[in-house]
Each structure stands twice: as C-alpha cells, then as structure tokens.
Design a protein around this motif. Sequence first.
Motif, PDB file in Angstrom:
ATOM      1  N   ARG A  25       0.828  -1.206   0.000  1.00  0.00           N
ATOM      2  CA  ARG A  25       0.000   0.000   0.000  1.00  0.00           C
ATOM      3  C   ARG A  25       0.865   1.259   0.000  1.00  0.00           C
ATOM      4  O   ARG A  25       0.621   2.190  -0.771  1.00  0.00           O
ATOM      5  CB  ARG A  25      -0.931  -0.002   1.215  1.00  0.00           C
ATOM      6  CG  ARG A  25      -1.910   1.183   1.239  1.00  0.00           C
ATOM      7  CD  ARG A  25      -2.711   1.203   2.509  1.00  0.00           C
ATOM      8  NE  ARG A  25      -1.863   1.463   3.675  1.00  0.00           N
ATOM      9  CZ  ARG A  25      -2.319   1.539   4.924  1.00  0.00           C
ATOM     10  NH1 ARG A  25      -3.608   1.325   5.170  1.00  0.00           N
ATOM     11  NH2 ARG A  25      -1.499   1.781   5.920  1.00  0.00           N
ATOM     12  N   ASP A  26       1.887   1.285   0.875  1.00  0.00           N
ATOM     13  CA  ASP A  26       2.752   2.463   0.938  1.00  0.00           C
ATOM     14  C   ASP A  26       3.604   2.597  -0.322  1.00  0.00           C
ATOM     15  O   ASP A  26       3.900   3.708  -0.760  1.00  0.00           O
ATOM     16  CB  ASP A  26       3.643   2.397   2.177  1.00  0.00           C
ATOM     17  CG  ASP A  26       2.855   2.571   3.473  1.00  0.00           C
ATOM     18  OD1 ASP A  26       1.728   3.110   3.403  1.00  0.00           O
ATOM     19  OD2 ASP A  26       3.363   2.165   4.530  1.00  0.00           O
ATOM     20  N   PHE A  27       3.989   1.462  -0.886  1.00  0.00           N
ATOM     21  CA  PHE A  27       4.749   1.500  -2.138  1.00  0.00           C
ATOM     22  C   PHE A  27       3.940   2.168  -3.240  1.00  0.00           C
ATOM     23  O   PHE A  27       4.429   3.064  -3.935  1.00  0.00           O
ATOM     24  CB  PHE A  27       5.137   0.078  -2.537  1.00  0.00           C
ATOM     25  CG  PHE A  27       5.779  -0.045  -3.895  1.00  0.00           C
ATOM     26  CD1 PHE A  27       6.883   0.708  -4.238  1.00  0.00           C
ATOM     27  CD2 PHE A  27       5.270  -0.949  -4.833  1.00  0.00           C
ATOM     28  CE1 PHE A  27       7.482   0.591  -5.490  1.00  0.00           C
ATOM     29  CE2 PHE A  27       5.856  -1.075  -6.075  1.00  0.00           C
ATOM     30  CZ  PHE A  27       6.967  -0.299  -6.402  1.00  0.00           C
ATOM     31  N   ILE A  28       2.687   1.745  -3.379  1.00  0.00           N
ATOM     32  CA  ILE A  28       1.833   2.326  -4.414  1.00  0.00           C
ATOM     33  C   ILE A  28       1.584   3.805  -4.146  1.00  0.00           C
ATOM     34  O   ILE A  28       1.624   4.634  -5.061  1.00  0.00           O
ATOM     35  CB  ILE A  28       0.508   1.549  -4.488  1.00  0.00           C
ATOM     36  CG1 ILE A  28       0.762   0.123  -5.007  1.00  0.00           C
ATOM     37  CG2 ILE A  28      -0.492   2.258  -5.390  1.00  0.00           C
ATOM     38  CD1 ILE A  28      -0.458  -0.772  -4.966  1.00  0.00           C
ATOM     39  N   GLN A  29       1.366   4.134  -2.882  1.00  0.00           N
ATOM     40  CA  GLN A  29       1.112   5.534  -2.536  1.00  0.00           C
ATOM     41  C   GLN A  29       2.320   6.415  -2.853  1.00  0.00           C
ATOM     42  O   GLN A  29       2.188   7.493  -3.439  1.00  0.00           O
ATOM     43  CB  GLN A  29       0.757   5.646  -1.052  1.00  0.00           C
ATOM     44  CG  GLN A  29       0.418   7.070  -0.608  1.00  0.00           C
ATOM     45  CD  GLN A  29      -0.012   7.126   0.853  1.00  0.00           C
ATOM     46  OE1 GLN A  29      -0.301   6.105   1.466  1.00  0.00           O
ATOM     47  NE2 GLN A  29      -0.048   8.328   1.404  1.00  0.00           N
ATOM     48  N   ASN A  30       3.499   5.958  -2.478  1.00  0.00           N
ATOM     49  CA  ASN A  30       4.713   6.729  -2.752  1.00  0.00           C
ATOM     50  C   ASN A  30       5.021   6.782  -4.242  1.00  0.00           C
ATOM     51  O   ASN A  30       5.544   7.779  -4.744  1.00  0.00           O
ATOM     52  CB  ASN A  30       5.905   6.129  -2.005  1.00  0.00           C
ATOM     53  CG  ASN A  30       5.808   6.319  -0.509  1.00  0.00           C
ATOM     54  OD1 ASN A  30       5.090   7.188  -0.022  1.00  0.00           O
ATOM     55  ND2 ASN A  30       6.519   5.488   0.247  1.00  0.00           N
ATOM     56  N   LEU A  31       4.681   5.705  -4.949  1.00  0.00           N
ATOM     57  CA  LEU A  31       4.933   5.648  -6.378  1.00  0.00           C
ATOM     58  C   LEU A  31       4.076   6.664  -7.132  1.00  0.00           C
ATOM     59  O   LEU A  31       4.473   7.164  -8.192  1.00  0.00           O
ATOM     60  CB  LEU A  31       4.658   4.233  -6.887  1.00  0.00           C
ATOM     61  CG  LEU A  31       5.250   3.824  -8.240  1.00  0.00           C
ATOM     62  CD1 LEU A  31       6.765   3.901  -8.211  1.00  0.00           C
ATOM     63  CD2 LEU A  31       4.797   2.404  -8.584  1.00  0.00           C
ATOM     64  N   SER A  32       2.922   6.991  -6.580  1.00  0.00           N
ATOM     65  CA  SER A  32       2.009   7.916  -7.258  1.00  0.00           C
ATOM     66  C   SER A  32       2.626   9.293  -7.469  1.00  0.00           C
ATOM     67  O   SER A  32       2.233  10.025  -8.384  1.00  0.00           O
ATOM     68  CB  SER A  32       0.705   8.040  -6.470  1.00  0.00           C
ATOM     69  OG  SER A  32       0.926   8.655  -5.207  1.00  0.00           O
ATOM     70  N   ALA A  33       3.608   9.644  -6.647  1.00  0.00           N
ATOM     71  CA  ALA A  33       4.262  10.943  -6.804  1.00  0.00           C
ATOM     72  C   ALA A  33       5.036  11.034  -8.116  1.00  0.00           C
ATOM     73  O   ALA A  33       5.336  12.139  -8.596  1.00  0.00           O
ATOM     74  CB  ALA A  33       5.202  11.201  -5.630  1.00  0.00           C
ATOM     75  N   TYR A  34       5.347   9.874  -8.701  1.00  0.00           N
ATOM     76  CA  TYR A  34       6.133   9.854  -9.941  1.00  0.00           C
ATOM     77  C   TYR A  34       5.267   9.517 -11.151  1.00  0.00           C
ATOM     78  O   TYR A  34       5.785   9.363 -12.257  1.00  0.00           O
ATOM     79  CB  TYR A  34       7.279   8.849  -9.799  1.00  0.00           C
ATOM     80  CG  TYR A  34       8.183   9.192  -8.639  1.00  0.00           C
ATOM     81  CD1 TYR A  34       9.202  10.124  -8.788  1.00  0.00           C
ATOM     82  CD2 TYR A  34       7.983   8.617  -7.381  1.00  0.00           C
ATOM     83  CE1 TYR A  34      10.016  10.467  -7.715  1.00  0.00           C
ATOM     84  CE2 TYR A  34       8.796   8.957  -6.303  1.00  0.00           C
ATOM     85  CZ  TYR A  34       9.808   9.888  -6.480  1.00  0.00           C
ATOM     86  OH  TYR A  34      10.597  10.243  -5.420  1.00  0.00           O
ATOM     87  N   ALA A  35       3.967   9.400 -10.929  1.00  0.00           N
ATOM     88  CA  ALA A  35       3.028   9.131 -12.027  1.00  0.00           C
ATOM     89  C   ALA A  35       2.625  10.453 -12.670  1.00  0.00           C
ATOM     90  O   ALA A  35       1.536  10.986 -12.441  1.00  0.00           O
ATOM     91  CB  ALA A  35       1.814   8.384 -11.504  1.00  0.00           C
ATOM     92  N   VAL A  36       3.524  11.006 -13.453  1.00  0.00           N
ATOM     93  CA  VAL A  36       3.317  12.308 -14.100  1.00  0.00           C
ATOM     94  C   VAL A  36       3.689  12.193 -15.580  1.00  0.00           C
ATOM     95  O   VAL A  36       4.341  11.250 -16.007  1.00  0.00           O
ATOM     96  CB  VAL A  36       4.174  13.411 -13.426  1.00  0.00           C
ATOM     97  CG1 VAL A  36       3.744  13.628 -11.987  1.00  0.00           C
ATOM     98  CG2 VAL A  36       5.667  13.053 -13.478  1.00  0.00           C
ATOM     99  N   GLY A  37       3.260  13.182 -16.338  1.00  0.00           N
ATOM    100  CA  GLY A  37       3.638  13.245 -17.747  1.00  0.00           C
ATOM    101  C   GLY A  37       3.175  12.063 -18.561  1.00  0.00           C
ATOM    102  O   GLY A  37       3.876  11.596 -19.457  1.00  0.00           O
ATOM    103  N   GLY A  38       1.985  11.553 -18.268  1.00  0.00           N
ATOM    104  CA  GLY A  38       1.464  10.413 -19.019  1.00  0.00           C
ATOM    105  C   GLY A  38       1.715   9.087 -18.346  1.00  0.00           C
ATOM    106  O   GLY A  38       1.115   8.070 -18.735  1.00  0.00           O
ATOM    107  N   LEU A  39       2.592   9.045 -17.336  1.00  0.00           N
ATOM    108  CA  LEU A  39       2.824   7.818 -16.594  1.00  0.00           C
ATOM    109  C   LEU A  39       1.695   7.600 -15.595  1.00  0.00           C
ATOM    110  O   LEU A  39       1.202   8.551 -14.987  1.00  0.00           O
ATOM    111  CB  LEU A  39       4.149   7.890 -15.827  1.00  0.00           C
ATOM    112  CG  LEU A  39       5.446   7.877 -16.635  1.00  0.00           C
ATOM    113  CD1 LEU A  39       6.639   8.095 -15.714  1.00  0.00           C
ATOM    114  CD2 LEU A  39       5.596   6.568 -17.377  1.00  0.00           C
ATOM    115  N   THR A  40       1.283   6.369 -15.427  1.00  0.00           N
ATOM    116  CA  THR A  40       0.303   6.014 -14.406  1.00  0.00           C
ATOM    117  C   THR A  40       0.956   5.087 -13.385  1.00  0.00           C
ATOM    118  O   THR A  40       2.004   4.477 -13.665  1.00  0.00           O
ATOM    119  CB  THR A  40      -0.904   5.291 -15.024  1.00  0.00           C
ATOM    120  OG1 THR A  40      -0.462   4.028 -15.573  1.00  0.00           O
ATOM    121  CG2 THR A  40      -1.543   6.142 -16.126  1.00  0.00           C
TER     122      THR A  40
END
Length: 295
Positions: free
Chosen positions: A28-43
């Motif tokens: 859960r924390d991995f996905i949450q922290n990963l969301s900060a890098y989901a930019v510029g077309g990345l999900t």
Amino acid sequence: MDKIRKEDIKQEVFDLYDDYAHNRLNRRDFIQNLSAYAVGGLTVASLMSFLMPDYKSSVQVTADDPRLTSQYITYKSAKGGGTMKALLSMPANTNKKLGGIVVVHENRGLNPYIEDVARRAALAGFVSIAPDALTPLGGYPGTDDAGREMQSKRNRDEMLEDFIAAYDYLKSHENCNGKVGVVGFCFGGWVANMMAVRIPGLSASVSFYGGQPASEDVSKIKAPLLLHYAELDTRVNEGWPAYEAALKEHHKKYMAYMYANVNHGFHNDSTPRYDKAAAELAWKRTIDFFREKLQ
C-alpha cells in the motif's frame, strides 16, 4: 502511452522498488509513494507493470535445452527428517567429474530467473544445484510478491543451514569432483558470504550485492571470494568498508568490483534494474573465477 524507457525513470523510483522488494515498504505504501512519480502520461499501473519481473521474455537457457540434463531433486534438509527441493543441472552426456556450484536465490524463493542462472552455470561446464528455501512452506508460489511474503516467515539462519546441506549433497554427488563453490544474489549474496564463514572446505564463494558477515567472523573464511557490488546500492554498500577492512586485516583472498551507475539487482535480466554490460561482465568474471577454483 509509448513503452516506458528505463532512462526516463527517476532513480527514486528504483529506490522505492528496492524498499518494497526487501520488505521495508508494504504494498500500500509502495503504491502511494509511487504515485508521486506518475506524471507526464505515466500512471501508477504502468510504473508497477514496468518494475515487476518479466520472466517469459528474459530466459537465456530454457528448461528443455538439449545441451543440459536438468531436473528437480530432493536432498536432506538441515533438520532431521525433512527434505528440500532443488534444481540439479549439468552438461548432457558428460563423462567426467565436474566442479559443483550452489546457486542461491534472492529473498523470494527459487523463481525462474534463478533457475535460469543455475542452467547457465551448468552450460559453462559445472554441475549446479539451486535449492528452494521455501520448500518447507510449499515451495516458490509462482509470484515474487507471494514468495517474498513466504520467505519472510522463515528464519534466515535456518535457511543458511539448508544451503549448507545442499553443499554437502553436491560435494558427494557422483558427477562432482569434490570442489564446490557458491554464487548468491541479494539474500543469496549474504548466504554466499556466510557459507564462506561456515564451511572450511568451500572452494570458492561469489556474492552479488550481498550482506556482509560480522567482522569478527571474517577470520574463519578459508575460501577465495569474488564480490560484486552496485554503485547505486547504498543500502548494501554501507557494510562494505568494514568487511574490506576485516578481509585485509586477516589477509583473506578476495576480489571486489564496484559496478558504476547500476542498481542492486543489476544481474537480474527479468527486471528494469538489469544492466546488460555490468551483468555480462560480472558473470564472465564469475565463470572465470569458478573455472580457476573448481576445475
């Protein structure tokens, strides 16, 4: 969007994955922290897919390669009465005794990558055994996420004993010449270091980005060592200066290489942490080392 390119991913993403892969970060924390890098077309979903291992397209030596004899076997575990599952591989139709290599997996059981590595070792002219430390819990479950969860339930010192038992099995195998080495990756790298501490008769030890033994145990090492480290792997590398100092203090035989600008897990060709140039060089050095020490 277009296929994600490794060079477009920030180092922090790989660091997050390393924390997740080594159980320092839950899913859960991995996905949450990963969301900060989901930019510029990345999900988040595309980043997760990019980071997870792709075993099907990364196999180098298939299970049915006609140049090899490869089969699952069982051997006696460290605890009386139990057995461990392992993949035993060797060149087909060999008519001479060969050096032996224990291949030790990462922190997720005997997955397809490690089985492939064991077959590569056999193809290089050795008899290899790749145990599955998850055998007492039912064996590698088919996914690395589930494998990591299972392996976290086992005591690492008890797993070490099971790999030492694999050394004993291989040393007395009819196709082995009695000279046995070990190569391990991540958790397996720690096992390789500790087998060097624990087994006076070990002929060679190769550790890929593995944790180091306590400095007071280094004096017990008899086997020559080959140590591979990744420059960006700050977590494991923290222990290297003390290890090197102890090796020098006790005049141990070792070679150590730091591979520039690569991550922990750079040899694992099923994940984007893989670095082809570093992996191929490290593997060549490994096989050359084993040919010198085990043949």
